[in-house]
Design an enzyme around this catalytic site. Structure first.
Site, short mmCIF file in Angstrom:
data_model
loop_
_atom_site.label_atom_id
_atom_site.label_comp_id
_atom_site.label_asym_id
_atom_site.label_seq_id
_atom_site.Cartn_x
_atom_site.Cartn_y
_atom_site.Cartn_z
N PRO A 36 0.48 5.54 2.24
CA PRO A 36 -0.28 6.03 3.33
C PRO A 36 -0.46 7.52 4.24
CG PRO A 36 0.13 4.02 4.05
CD PRO A 36 1.01 4.78 3.47
N ARG A 70 -20.84 0.50 -5.80
CA ARG A 70 -20.28 -0.36 -6.00
C ARG A 70 -20.61 -0.43 -8.01
NH1 ARG A 70 -20.70 -5.06 -3.18
NH2 ARG A 70 -18.57 -4.37 -2.37
N TYR A 97 0.75 -1.56 0.14
CA TYR A 97 0.29 -0.10 -0.02
C TYR A 97 0.98 1.16 -0.32
CZ TYR A 97 -3.78 -2.85 1.40
OH TYR A 97 -4.72 -4.11 1.05
N GLU A 120 -9.52 -6.79 -1.72
CA GLU A 120 -9.09 -7.05 0.22
C GLU A 120 -10.62 -7.84 0.01
OE1 GLU A 120 -9.73 -3.83 2.45
OE2 GLU A 120 -7.44 -2.71 1.20
N ASN A 146 -7.30 3.98 -3.75
CA ASN A 146 -7.91 2.90 -2.97
C ASN A 146 -8.80 2.93 -1.86
OD1 ASN A 146 -7.38 0.28 -1.47
ND2 ASN A 146 -7.10 1.78 0.53
N GLU A 147 -9.42 3.08 -2.10
CA GLU A 147 -11.21 2.92 -0.71
C GLU A 147 -11.58 4.79 -1.23
OE1 GLU A 147 -11.00 1.33 2.44
OE2 GLU A 147 -11.59 -0.57 1.58
N GLU A 155 0.35 10.06 1.60
CA GLU A 155 -0.15 10.68 0.41
C GLU A 155 -0.95 9.86 -0.67
OE1 GLU A 155 2.94 13.41 -2.06
OE2 GLU A 155 3.33 12.15 -1.36
N TYR A 175 -6.86 -9.47 3.11
CA TYR A 175 -6.86 -8.88 4.53
C TYR A 175 -6.35 -9.07 5.65
CZ TYR A 175 -5.98 -3.82 6.26
OH TYR A 175 -5.39 -2.60 6.53
N ASN A 182 -7.58 12.82 -1.17
CA ASN A 182 -8.30 12.88 -0.33
C ASN A 182 -10.10 12.55 -0.55
OD1 ASN A 182 -9.92 14.31 1.28
ND2 ASN A 182 -7.91 14.19 2.89
#
Ligand SMILES: *[C@@H]1O[C@H](CO)[C@@H](O)[C@H](O)[C@H]1NC(C)=O
Ligand SMILES: *[C@@H]1O[C@H](CO)[C@@H](O)[C@H](O)[C@H]1NC(C)=O
Ligand SMILES: *[C@@H]1O[C@H](CO)[C@@H](O)[C@H](O)[C@H]1NC(C)=O
Ligand SMILES: *[C@@H]1O[C@H](CO)[C@@H](O)[C@H](O)[C@H]1NC(C)=O
Ligand SMILES: *[C@@H]1O[C@H](CO)[C@@H](O)[C@H](O)[C@H]1NC(C)=O
Ligand SMILES: *[C@@H]1O[C@H](CO)[C@@H](O)[C@H](O)[C@H]1NC(C)=O
Length: 528
Positions: free
Chosen positions: A113, A198, A84, A254, A152-153, A115, A286, A118
């Site tokens: 984690p 989704r 990650y 995940e 990611n997410e 950078e 995960y 947002n």
């Protein structure tokens, strides 16, 4: 045999490149490039937790931890790890080669984690672009790197879907960079487990042209919880149905719900067995390291690793993951069409028009051309108040060139520049509107005048396309990828529409994104 390869690698001190047969995607499946056997991901999320929210540990930089962990990964049949956050300027040869020697492939998140894009204040700017392309360069030549996640997410609710426009711009630009450098890696996205968005999100990442849509779609899916869940009760059946016609590979980026503990992993049989093996390209459990959220398979400190009970149960279930699969020569993709972009409405808020490609030299040209700029002595923590002021002033007209709205699809041509450059742009726009009166470049002593360098050559043509109002765009041309699916077309990026209305992100302007990025992207990883 593996040991001797490892020893040889160590002897050459990382100068030799171990190599694995590359994994390619074709239609909606992965294959070994040389023999065409289908490849199913049996993955493990591999990111050692950091005790600090402002830093992270590069999991591919320290050969002693990689060597410590590889036997434990191999014992649970791992053929892929997902990391990650890496630091592009570290040396990765030893770890990446050690994973190759163990037949393990790698998928790398381009953000980190600390950078990332947002979700509440999204930007796709020169500094993120630099990070993404640095990571692509650092890993693009390894044969056992399958590809990259451009986010990611990021969106996880309807009201954060506008951020997906910025993610998709990151996909587009990362793909273009990979292609320009000839790396032959895929670029995808790892979606949050949010059933309300989704389908729209998957459509959005797979619409438009193949140049700006994902090469694979990873979904973080935690819907199967406990031993009593089934293929149907978990909702896996809906996912299977919804993605059975997706044109690029779909997999679980995940999985491993732990709301019922211990985990018994009976979802694995559904994932790799007859229920889903035709649609699902495997998944990434995960996670390897135990952390405060208790998803770990092992706890590791120093040179020692202890298996947790979930490791043992996982080990016996993953042993049964033996999908039949197909071979490339016998597989004809039927579902080759890209999806339609979702309509912007109450359930989806990202426009099809994407933010501009970050261009540091264009931003520099712009900054050099300004007369009124923010003083170097102004602390960056004061930028927020200054931006608030400009967004509120005269209907926000001085920030037209630097604001970005993923919902309307209206982006200032300089909205991808650094916060300092953007602020200077706004100050200068105000100053010029006051006919350059020197008192108009002050803002409580936060700004000062400087000599402007008038744009010549490339600067002049780039800036001309954006225009003095800052609302035009550099016209970029994308060409076909011809990656075996989707519509391969050549198209010219549309000029961005003229920004016309209200200020955006008042009180929550972009620079804040960097400060809170650590918090949000940390949360993005851990909040399921
Ligand atoms: C194809 O190559 C992969 C990787 O080298 C190997 O694991 C697999 O067994 C091969 N398939 C066949 C049918 O030989
Ligand atoms: C590597 O990059 C990081 C972050 O950009 C920086 O803090 C660090 O000093 C760099 N290290 C080296 C050895 O250049
Ligand atoms: C999105 O909605 C949730 C509640 O529905 C709220 O807590 C959150 O602040 C909203 N986010 C934004 C960016 O508006
Ligand atoms: C990747 O490999 C190519 C071809 O060998 C080489 O020209 C290039 O410099 C390499 N890139 C990096 C970043 O190592
Ligand atoms: C997904 O499946 C659900 C339930 O069958 C259905 O309502 C929905 O339309 C499907 N969406 C797509 C994109 O196939
Ligand atoms: C962004 O554009 C949408 C659609 O035009 C609009 O409703 C929204 O208010 C804009 N956002 C901001 C913060 O201006």
């Amino acid at each position: 045999m593996k040991l001797s390869v490892l020893a040889a690698g160590a002897l050459l001190a990382g100068s030799a490149m171990a190599s694995l047969d590359p994994i390619i995607s074709y239609g909606s499946k992965f294959f070994y490039k040389t023999n065409g056997t289908q490849f199913y991901i049996r993955g493990v999320a591999y990111q050692e937790p950091s005790t600090s929210s402002s830093s992270f540990i590069d999991p591919l930089a320290d050969i002693s931890t990689c060597e410590r962990d590889i036997p434990y990964l191999t014992a649970i049949r791992t053929n892929t790890i997902r990391v990650y956050g890496v630091q592009a300027n570290n040396t990765h040869d030893d770890c990446v080669n050690a994973f190759a020697d163990a037949d393990i492939y790698i998928i790398i998140d381009l953000g980190s984690p600390t950078e990332a894009i947002n979700r509440d204040s999204p930007t796709w700017d020169t500094s993120l672009y630099q990070r993404y392309t640095d990571v692509i360069d650092a890993f693009g030549n390894y044969t056992n790197v399958i590809g990259f996640f451009a986010g990611n997410e990021v969106s996880n609710t309807v009201n954060t879907t506008a951020a997906s426009a910025f993610v998709k711009a990151a996909v587009r630009d990362s793909k273009a960079y990979v292609k320009e450098k000839g790396y032959e890696k895929g670029v995808g996205y790892a979606a949050a487990d949010a059933s309300s968005i989704r389908d729209n999100l998957a459509d959005y990442m797979n619409c438009g042209t193949s140049d700006d849509s994902v090469d694979f779609f990873g979904d973080n899916v935690y819907e199967w919880c406990g031993d009593s869940a089934t293929y149907t009760s978990s909702g896996y059946n809906i996912i299977n149905q919804n993605f059975s016609t997706y044109s690029v590979p779909y997999f679980f980026a995940e999985y491993g719900c732990n709301s019922v503990s211990p985990r018994t992993w009976n979802n694995i049989e559904a994932m790799y067995g007859s229920d889903m093996e035709d649609m699902l390209n495997g998944g990434i459990v995960y996670e390897y390291f135990q952390d405060t959220n208790s998803y770990g398979l092992v706890s590791a400190t120093g040179s020692s690793v202890s298996k947790l009970s979930d490791y043992t149960s996982f080990s016996s279930e993953i042993a049964k993951a033996t999908p039949t699969g197909t071979v490339k020569s016998k597989y004809t993709p039927t579902n080759t069409a890209l999806r339609s972009c979702p309509t912007v409405d109450a359930t989806w808020q990202a426009a099809s028009a994407l933010p501009p490609t970050p261009d540091a030299s264009l931003c520099e040209c712009m900054y050099n051309s300004l007369t009124c700029v923010v003083r170097d002595s102004v602390d960056t923590t004061d930028y927020g108040d200054l931006f608030d002021y400009f967004y509120g002033l005269d209907g926000g007209k001085y920030v037209d060139g630097v604001s970005a709205n993923g919902t309307s699809g209206v982006y200032g041509g300089y909205s991808m520049c650094s916060s300092k450059q953007q602020l200077a742009w706004a100050m200068n726009a105000y100053y010029e509107a006051q006919d350059g009166s020197s008192s108009a470049c002050d803002f409580s002593s936060k700004a000062s005048t400087k000599a402007a360098t008038s744009a010549t050559g490339t600067c002049s043509s780039l800036m001309a396309s954006i225009g003095t109002a800052g609302t035009g765009a550099v016209s970029y041309t994308v060409s076909a990828t011809g990656s075996g699916s989707g519509s391969s077309s050549s198209s010219s990026g549309a000029a961005f529409p003229v920004f016309s209305s209200t200020p955006i992100f008042v009180g929550n302007w972009q620079f804040g994104a960097y400060i809170v990025a650590a918090i949000f992207s940390g949360a993005a990883m851990l909040v399921l």
